[in-house]
Design a protein around this motif. Structure first.
Motif, short mmCIF file in Angstrom:
data_model
loop_
_atom_site.label_atom_id
_atom_site.label_comp_id
_atom_site.label_asym_id
_atom_site.label_seq_id
_atom_site.Cartn_x
_atom_site.Cartn_y
_atom_site.Cartn_z
N ASN A 92 0.82 -1.21 0.00
CA ASN A 92 0.00 0.00 0.00
C ASN A 92 0.85 1.26 0.00
O ASN A 92 0.46 2.29 -0.56
N LYS A 93 2.03 1.19 0.61
CA LYS A 93 2.90 2.36 0.64
C LYS A 93 3.59 2.59 -0.70
O LYS A 93 3.76 3.72 -1.13
N ILE A 94 3.99 1.50 -1.37
CA ILE A 94 4.66 1.68 -2.66
C ILE A 94 3.66 2.09 -3.73
O ILE A 94 3.99 2.81 -4.67
N ASP A 95 2.39 1.63 -3.61
CA ASP A 95 1.30 2.10 -4.47
C ASP A 95 1.62 1.95 -5.96
O ASP A 95 1.49 2.90 -6.73
N LEU A 96 2.02 0.76 -6.36
CA LEU A 96 2.43 0.53 -7.74
C LEU A 96 1.27 0.60 -8.73
O LEU A 96 0.11 0.41 -8.37
N VAL A 97 1.61 0.85 -9.98
CA VAL A 97 0.63 0.79 -11.06
C VAL A 97 1.14 -0.21 -12.10
O VAL A 97 2.33 -0.51 -12.16
N SER A 98 0.23 -0.71 -12.90
CA SER A 98 0.59 -1.65 -13.96
C SER A 98 -0.27 -1.38 -15.19
O SER A 98 -1.30 -0.70 -15.10
N ARG A 99 0.17 -1.92 -16.31
CA ARG A 99 -0.51 -1.67 -17.57
C ARG A 99 -1.55 -2.73 -17.87
O ARG A 99 -1.34 -3.92 -17.64
N MET A 100 -2.68 -2.27 -18.38
CA MET A 100 -3.70 -3.15 -18.91
C MET A 100 -3.72 -2.95 -20.43
O MET A 100 -2.75 -2.46 -21.00
N GLY A 101 -4.81 -3.28 -21.09
CA GLY A 101 -4.92 -3.04 -22.52
C GLY A 101 -5.33 -1.61 -22.81
O GLY A 101 -5.89 -0.91 -21.96
N GLY A 102 -5.04 -1.14 -24.02
CA GLY A 102 -5.42 0.21 -24.44
C GLY A 102 -4.85 1.28 -23.53
O GLY A 102 -3.66 1.30 -23.22
N ASN A 103 -5.72 2.20 -23.09
CA ASN A 103 -5.29 3.29 -22.20
C ASN A 103 -5.40 2.94 -20.73
O ASN A 103 -5.18 3.80 -19.87
N TRP A 104 -5.74 1.69 -20.42
CA TRP A 104 -6.07 1.34 -19.05
C TRP A 104 -4.84 0.94 -18.23
O TRP A 104 -3.93 0.28 -18.72
N TYR A 105 -4.88 1.35 -16.96
CA TYR A 105 -3.87 0.99 -15.98
C TYR A 105 -4.57 0.34 -14.78
O TYR A 105 -5.79 0.43 -14.63
N CYS A 106 -3.79 -0.27 -13.92
CA CYS A 106 -4.30 -0.85 -12.68
C CYS A 106 -3.48 -0.29 -11.52
O CYS A 106 -2.26 -0.20 -11.60
N ARG A 107 -4.17 0.10 -10.45
CA ARG A 107 -3.49 0.61 -9.26
C ARG A 107 -3.46 -0.50 -8.21
O ARG A 107 -4.50 -0.96 -7.73
N ALA A 108 -2.27 -0.95 -7.84
CA ALA A 108 -2.12 -2.11 -6.96
C ALA A 108 -2.03 -1.69 -5.49
O ALA A 108 -0.97 -1.76 -4.87
N SER A 109 -3.16 -1.24 -4.95
CA SER A 109 -3.22 -0.87 -3.54
C SER A 109 -4.68 -0.89 -3.10
O SER A 109 -5.58 -1.06 -3.92
N GLY A 110 -4.89 -0.71 -1.80
CA GLY A 110 -6.27 -0.67 -1.29
C GLY A 110 -7.00 -1.98 -1.53
O GLY A 110 -6.45 -3.07 -1.33
#
Length: 297
Positions: free
Chosen positions: A178-196
């Motif tokens: 939760n502290k590092i709060d990483l993001v990752s890529r999905m398809g197209g313009n979409w991203y994923c937020r890896a926290s919460g």
């Protein structure tokens, strides 16, 4: 079901399906430098860690799908076989995306995207100050997979030094997701937020030898309430609770449920499975098992 033969569709179409299906993908925010000392910075989502001893990361700056031209990152590493892989978190994702703009060679993406370059200790490329984890790497090998548009170039990197912002560590000096709060890529313009709520724990079947789904009684295995994930949880225990444990649980924790529906076996079966699922979804696997087995006691 849609079935696609890669040889029968255009590369951009296949690319969209692959990136939509194989996700979320971590992001290698790669900092390189050319032989003249010009820095380059660009994100790549064809990336992962492949070994800890030696520490090896691989990412792929693929050729342009439109022109077939190689990325500046790829060209730079051919000249200076070093790279800094910076991780991308939510606080910097918009700037990281901006740096992926196809600026002409020689344009400094650190300046364009507003990031702060800081000197590395063992390699020539700069680190990104704003990144919570920065990995200095030597490039061991570049495997070029083709010369057509969309062809990948596997960059095999040996991590020689890692820098970690202490603000993202927990009390045990581990990285807190939760502290590092990483993001990752999905398809197209979409991203994923890896926290919460987007992150969750799954107990690894390392220390124990699970009984397996095949050893779950059929009345439970064929439940119309429990999900495949729930069955996976149930199959990951080493042994079932004892009859005494189930009876004690039946006469205490779920006593009211038994009293309320005990005269209707079908409804009791359904309610017990609902209750077990509630326990399982909270990670309370043994309580789930005791609830399911209570029907037989």
């Amino acid at each position: 079901m849609l079935t696609i033969n890669p040889k029968e569709v255009k590369v951009p179409v296949l690319h969209r399906y692959l990136l939509g299906a194989i996700a979320p993908r971590p992001i290698a925010f790669a900092s390189t430098i050319d032989k003249n000392g010009n820095p380059n910075l660009s994100p790549f989502s064809f990336f992962n860690i492949f070994s800890a001893n030696p520490p090896i990361a691989i990412f792929s700056p693929a050729r342009s799908g439109r022109t077939g031209v190689t990325k500046h990152t790829h060209d730079n590493m051919k000249e200076v076989p070093e790279v800094v892989i910076n991780v991308v978190n939510y606080a910097m994702v918009q700037q990281a995306s901006l740096s992926s703009t196809e600026y002409p060679k020689g344009v400094n993406e650190f300046e364009k995207s507003g990031f702060t370059p800081i000197k590395s200790e063992l390699v020539k490329p700069f680190r990104v100050k704003e990144s919570p984890v920065q990995m200095e790497c030597k490039v061991n090998q570049i495997i070029e997979l083709g010369n057509q548009g969309g062809a990948g170039n596997l960059v095999i990197c040996e991590i020689v030094l890692v820098h970690i912002d202490e603000n993202i560590l927990d009390a045990n000096k581990n990285i807190d997701p939760n502290k590092i709060d990483l993001v990752s890529r999905m398809g197209g313009n979409w991203y994923c937020r890896a926290s919460g709520d987007a992150i969750f724990e799954v107990t690894k079947p390392i220390a124990t030898l699970g009984i397996g789904v095949d050893n779950i009684p059929a009345t439970i295995r064929n439940s119309k309430v429990l999900s495949g994930n729930n069955l996976g949880q149930l199959g990951n225990i080493e042994k079932l609770p004892s009859s005494e444990e189930v009876i004690d649980f039946k006469n205490s924790a779920i006593k009211d449920l038994i009293t309320q529906f005990g005269k209707d076996p079908q409804q009791l079966h359904y309610q017990l499975h609902l209750k077990a699922k509630e326990y399982l979804d909270k990670g309370m696997v043994m309580e789930g098992w005791k609830t399911l087995l209570a029907e037989e006691k």
